[in-house]
Design a protein around this motif. Sequence first.
Motif, PDB file in Angstrom:
ATOM      1  N   TYR A  15       0.810  -1.210   0.012  1.00  0.00           N
ATOM      2  CA  TYR A  15      -0.097   0.003  -0.154  1.00  0.00           C
ATOM      3  C   TYR A  15       0.887   1.250   0.049  1.00  0.00           C
ATOM      4  CZ  TYR A  15      -3.657  -3.255   1.653  1.00  0.00           C
ATOM      5  OH  TYR A  15      -4.487  -4.183   1.950  1.00  0.00           O
ATOM      6  N   GLY A  16       2.163   1.179   0.831  1.00  0.00           N
ATOM      7  CA  GLY A  16       2.767   2.342   0.827  1.00  0.00           C
ATOM      8  C   GLY A  16       3.543   2.705  -0.448  1.00  0.00           C
ATOM      9  N   THR A  17       3.851   1.469  -1.269  1.00  0.00           N
ATOM     10  CA  THR A  17       4.335   1.895  -2.554  1.00  0.00           C
ATOM     11  C   THR A  17       3.415   2.473  -3.393  1.00  0.00           C
ATOM     12  OG1 THR A  17       5.825   0.090  -2.247  1.00  0.00           O
ATOM     13  CG2 THR A  17       5.456   0.786  -4.466  1.00  0.00           C
ATOM     14  N   VAL A  18       2.180   1.905  -3.478  1.00  0.00           N
ATOM     15  CA  VAL A  18       1.289   2.592  -4.318  1.00  0.00           C
ATOM     16  C   VAL A  18       1.055   4.260  -4.189  1.00  0.00           C
ATOM     17  CG1 VAL A  18      -1.222   2.561  -5.027  1.00  0.00           C
ATOM     18  CG2 VAL A  18       0.058   0.456  -4.787  1.00  0.00           C
ATOM     19  N   LEU A  19       0.830   4.308  -2.736  1.00  0.00           N
ATOM     20  CA  LEU A  19       0.586   5.595  -2.333  1.00  0.00           C
ATOM     21  C   LEU A  19       1.678   6.766  -2.658  1.00  0.00           C
ATOM     22  CD1 LEU A  19      -0.546   7.934  -0.705  1.00  0.00           C
ATOM     23  CD2 LEU A  19       0.439   6.967   1.384  1.00  0.00           C
ATOM     24  N   ALA A  20       3.079   6.274  -2.606  1.00  0.00           N
ATOM     25  CA  ALA A  20       4.341   6.966  -2.611  1.00  0.00           C
ATOM     26  C   ALA A  20       4.246   7.325  -4.406  1.00  0.00           C
ATOM     27  CB  ALA A  20       5.683   6.198  -2.395  1.00  0.00           C
ATOM     28  N   LEU A  21       4.127   6.425  -5.058  1.00  0.00           N
ATOM     29  CA  LEU A  21       4.261   6.537  -6.549  1.00  0.00           C
ATOM     30  C   LEU A  21       3.185   7.196  -6.940  1.00  0.00           C
ATOM     31  CD1 LEU A  21       5.119   2.908  -7.628  1.00  0.00           C
ATOM     32  CD2 LEU A  21       6.800   4.756  -7.858  1.00  0.00           C
ATOM     33  N   ALA A  22       2.047   7.266  -6.371  1.00  0.00           N
ATOM     34  CA  ALA A  22       0.931   8.116  -6.925  1.00  0.00           C
ATOM     35  C   ALA A  22       1.141   9.562  -6.471  1.00  0.00           C
ATOM     36  CB  ALA A  22      -0.366   7.730  -6.187  1.00  0.00           C
ATOM     37  N   ALA A  23       1.939   9.645  -5.189  1.00  0.00           N
ATOM     38  CA  ALA A  23       1.796  10.976  -4.572  1.00  0.00           C
ATOM     39  C   ALA A  23       2.883  11.889  -5.639  1.00  0.00           C
ATOM     40  CB  ALA A  23       2.403  11.037  -3.251  1.00  0.00           C
ATOM     41  N   THR A  24       3.988  11.065  -6.046  1.00  0.00           N
ATOM     42  CA  THR A  24       5.076  11.670  -6.885  1.00  0.00           C
ATOM     43  C   THR A  24       4.870  11.876  -8.202  1.00  0.00           C
ATOM     44  OG1 THR A  24       6.205   9.519  -7.053  1.00  0.00           O
ATOM     45  CG2 THR A  24       6.753  10.914  -5.112  1.00  0.00           C
ATOM     46  N   ALA A  25       3.784  11.197  -8.776  1.00  0.00           N
ATOM     47  CA  ALA A  25       3.295  11.423 -10.164  1.00  0.00           C
ATOM     48  C   ALA A  25       3.046  12.762 -10.557  1.00  0.00           C
ATOM     49  CB  ALA A  25       2.340  10.550 -10.557  1.00  0.00           C
ATOM     50  N   GLY A  26       2.604  13.640  -9.746  1.00  0.00           N
ATOM     51  CA  GLY A  26       2.356  14.907  -9.943  1.00  0.00           C
ATOM     52  C   GLY A  26       1.304  15.254 -11.046  1.00  0.00           C
ATOM     53  N   VAL A  27       0.088  14.156 -11.007  1.00  0.00           N
ATOM     54  CA  VAL A  27      -0.957  14.520 -12.146  1.00  0.00           C
ATOM     55  C   VAL A  27      -2.353  14.342 -11.273  1.00  0.00           C
ATOM     56  CG1 VAL A  27      -2.058  13.591 -14.371  1.00  0.00           C
ATOM     57  CG2 VAL A  27       0.446  13.740 -14.188  1.00  0.00           C
ATOM     58  N   ASN A  28      -3.077  15.529 -11.450  1.00  0.00           N
ATOM     59  CA  ASN A  28      -4.586  15.224 -10.884  1.00  0.00           C
ATOM     60  C   ASN A  28      -5.074  14.056 -11.154  1.00  0.00           C
ATOM     61  OD1 ASN A  28      -4.005  17.779  -9.489  1.00  0.00           O
ATOM     62  ND2 ASN A  28      -5.115  18.948 -11.410  1.00  0.00           N
ATOM     63  N   GLY A  29      -5.808  13.403 -10.102  1.00  0.00           N
ATOM     64  CA  GLY A  29      -6.371  12.040 -10.372  1.00  0.00           C
ATOM     65  C   GLY A  29      -5.611  10.754 -10.091  1.00  0.00           C
ATOM     66  N   THR A  30      -4.368  11.000 -10.007  1.00  0.00           N
ATOM     67  CA  THR A  30      -3.464   9.853  -9.662  1.00  0.00           C
ATOM     68  C   THR A  30      -3.848   9.175  -8.515  1.00  0.00           C
ATOM     69  OG1 THR A  30      -1.829  10.642 -11.217  1.00  0.00           O
ATOM     70  CG2 THR A  30      -1.208   8.714  -9.998  1.00  0.00           C
ATOM     71  N   LEU A  31      -3.850  10.251  -7.325  1.00  0.00           N
ATOM     72  CA  LEU A  31      -4.209   9.693  -5.962  1.00  0.00           C
ATOM     73  C   LEU A  31      -5.509   9.054  -5.828  1.00  0.00           C
ATOM     74  CD1 LEU A  31      -2.088  12.259  -4.119  1.00  0.00           C
ATOM     75  CD2 LEU A  31      -1.925  10.098  -3.789  1.00  0.00           C
ATOM     76  N   PRO A  32      -6.548   9.653  -6.364  1.00  0.00           N
ATOM     77  CA  PRO A  32      -7.947   8.970  -6.458  1.00  0.00           C
ATOM     78  C   PRO A  32      -7.673   7.490  -6.848  1.00  0.00           C
ATOM     79  CG  PRO A  32      -8.332  11.174  -7.082  1.00  0.00           C
ATOM     80  CD  PRO A  32      -6.719  10.966  -6.942  1.00  0.00           C
ATOM     81  N   ALA A  33      -7.055   7.519  -8.021  1.00  0.00           N
ATOM     82  CA  ALA A  33      -6.876   6.090  -8.481  1.00  0.00           C
ATOM     83  C   ALA A  33      -6.177   5.130  -7.860  1.00  0.00           C
ATOM     84  CB  ALA A  33      -6.194   6.110 -10.040  1.00  0.00           C
ATOM     85  N   ALA A  34      -5.225   5.515  -7.339  1.00  0.00           N
ATOM     86  CA  ALA A  34      -4.469   4.864  -6.295  1.00  0.00           C
ATOM     87  C   ALA A  34      -5.397   4.362  -4.976  1.00  0.00           C
ATOM     88  CB  ALA A  34      -3.154   5.574  -5.554  1.00  0.00           C
ATOM     89  N   PHE A  35      -6.120   5.425  -4.623  1.00  0.00           N
ATOM     90  CA  PHE A  35      -7.067   4.979  -3.372  1.00  0.00           C
ATOM     91  C   PHE A  35      -7.979   3.836  -3.971  1.00  0.00           C
ATOM     92  CE2 PHE A  35     -10.822   5.600  -0.985  1.00  0.00           C
ATOM     93  CZ  PHE A  35     -10.615   6.016   0.370  1.00  0.00           C
TER      94      PHE A  35
ATOM     95  N   SER B  35       0.269  10.625 -17.195  1.00  0.00           N
ATOM     96  CA  SER B  35      -0.993  10.605 -17.390  1.00  0.00           C
ATOM     97  C   SER B  35      -1.467   9.142 -17.558  1.00  0.00           C
ATOM     98  CB  SER B  35      -1.286  11.374 -18.416  1.00  0.00           C
ATOM     99  OG  SER B  35      -1.061  12.847 -18.125  1.00  0.00           O
ATOM    100  N   GLN B  36      -0.460   8.404 -18.405  1.00  0.00           N
ATOM    101  CA  GLN B  36      -0.833   7.109 -18.522  1.00  0.00           C
ATOM    102  C   GLN B  36      -0.481   6.280 -17.305  1.00  0.00           C
ATOM    103  OE1 GLN B  36       2.496   6.409 -21.293  1.00  0.00           O
ATOM    104  NE2 GLN B  36       1.043   6.870 -23.226  1.00  0.00           N
ATOM    105  N   PHE B  37       0.065   6.587 -16.344  1.00  0.00           N
ATOM    106  CA  PHE B  37       0.232   5.809 -14.966  1.00  0.00           C
ATOM    107  C   PHE B  37      -1.228   5.886 -14.316  1.00  0.00           C
ATOM    108  CE2 PHE B  37       1.580   5.848 -10.644  1.00  0.00           C
ATOM    109  CZ  PHE B  37       1.885   4.428 -10.588  1.00  0.00           C
TER     110      PHE B  37
END
Length: 599
Positions: A487-507, A559-561
């Motif tokens: 879970y922490g890996t998904v959170l960290a990668l989404a937080a550093t992606a810098g694109v709106n919507g990545t964190l909700p997708a990770a959620f 964006s693709q991520f």
Amino acid sequence: MSTAIVTGQPVPGSSLESDLRSLGFEVRVASGASETRSLLEAVPGDRRVALVDARFVGHPHALRLGLTDPRYPLAAVTGAVTAQPAGREALARAVEREDPAGGGTTLAVDSLADRVVTALDAEGAEVHRPELGSLVAAVPTDPEARDEARLAVDAVDDEAVRLKSAVKARDGFFTTYCISPYSRYIARWCARRGLTPNQVTTASLITALIAAGCAATGTRGGFVAAGILLICSFVLDCTDGQLARYSLQYSTLGAWLDATFDRAKEYAYYAGLALGAARGGDDVWALALGAMVLQTCRHVVDFSFNEANHDATANTSPTAALSGRLDSVGWTVWVRRMIVLPIGERWAMIAILTAATTPRITFYALLAGCAFAATYTTAGRVLRSLTRKARRTDRAAQALADLADSGPIAQGLARVLGRGLPGLAVPAVALLGGAGVVTASALTDPGSPLPVAAAAFYALTSALAVARPLKGALDWLVPPIFRAAEYGTVLALAATAGVNGTLPAAFGLVAAVAYHHYDTVYRIRGNAGAPPAWLVRAIGGHEGRTLLVTVLAVLLTASQFKVALTVLAVAVALVVLVESIRFWVSAGAPAVHDEGEPA
């Protein structure tokens, strides 16, 4: 319809037959063992059947507890025994032993029902005997004893005992003093109107989802309404279990709903708060995801520790003795229950802070409270594990292996590596690999290959950790370490992606995977084993998913991520939900009734 066979001569003035009919039994009367056997054989095999001594004196709720609980194939109280279809064969054999020649028309002085129970015990059958407390269940043998039994019945309020027993034996301070004093009456109101626990559970879920929708509006009025509705949802959440205990309406579907809806409600509310904050220009999705990760890892610590020590031998320690001494001091019990932030205290805090402050403050308080609670409980359990001399069983080791959720990569490497690691090296190596992949994902720039290398190392350390049975003193830490790493890996990668919507997708992805892990827990608690191996392979195991997410983060644009995380979340959710629903609504699924920690 269930059938009750009343054995012996009816007693004038007895309310036994009417009590049995009020519990849903069709009543038949047998004068002796031979007639009892004939009537028993005439009852269809798919029906529950009960044998009750005609001289029985007791509270109707004592009969209800002894004869109608759907969780047990065989159950008994003094003067009465019952069998569901699964226990009918054993009951028939016991009755036959009481009438071997097929003769005899009158009963002996003692109770046929009690003799049958003795025969079942001698055969090794597992007969459930409910705790009656102050309730009366007796078979008086003379008029004087019968009068005494009736006076004992009149001295105890059957309904008051039934209401009291509807409340969970161990609950948090907020639930015990602020909810249960009136929710038990709501449960009785529901029972008298024919409502089922599943309907109340569904109403609780709908209320919580409406609360999440109100929070998502981002307005002060919406936040106030959300807080009020969240408390209402929790009242209904308490009511469904109390209704199940009040009316003994336990079911496989109810077990599944109760086991999963609490998490669905809480995490949906987190999402609603994050959406509401976004409407006000404040992005708190990382906090929402962090709260979900922390709360889920807390639960996995509870589950793993309890499963590891479920049937451990010599499970005593100085820490356990100290805990017992503290429990003898009344106020310390409530303090210790409150500081672990159980569901009642946690939801009350969330509701009040939602109504009075902002989503960001709410999440800060939630993260701080859960972090303290996790540190307190985990430290205590580590000390207890290190100071006790316990030998864990194969069942416990298998439960921990199932909770680990190792996929084909870790399992294949474990077979190659062979014997694995000794002692405390197991959780240490698991922690090393997990910390490495989370740190690499959080501190490197998007597109860096370092997280992939760290994920590969994590797969290797995960294999080393599970290469031998998890019977060490601290091996119960392995599943929660794996959960935190993934879970922490998904959170960290989404937080550093810098694109709106990545964190909700990770959620969404973490929520789908967390559902799979909760589903695994409740299957194990129901003695049904882990989810099927094909399901674990299909969704990759924790190490496979971690490696896949890091590879996607490297190969795809930001964006693709985001799109990839969304697709992965939907795919995992569909697979695990379809299999979970298939299992829990099937006839063979266990009726799990959890009276454990108030998480």
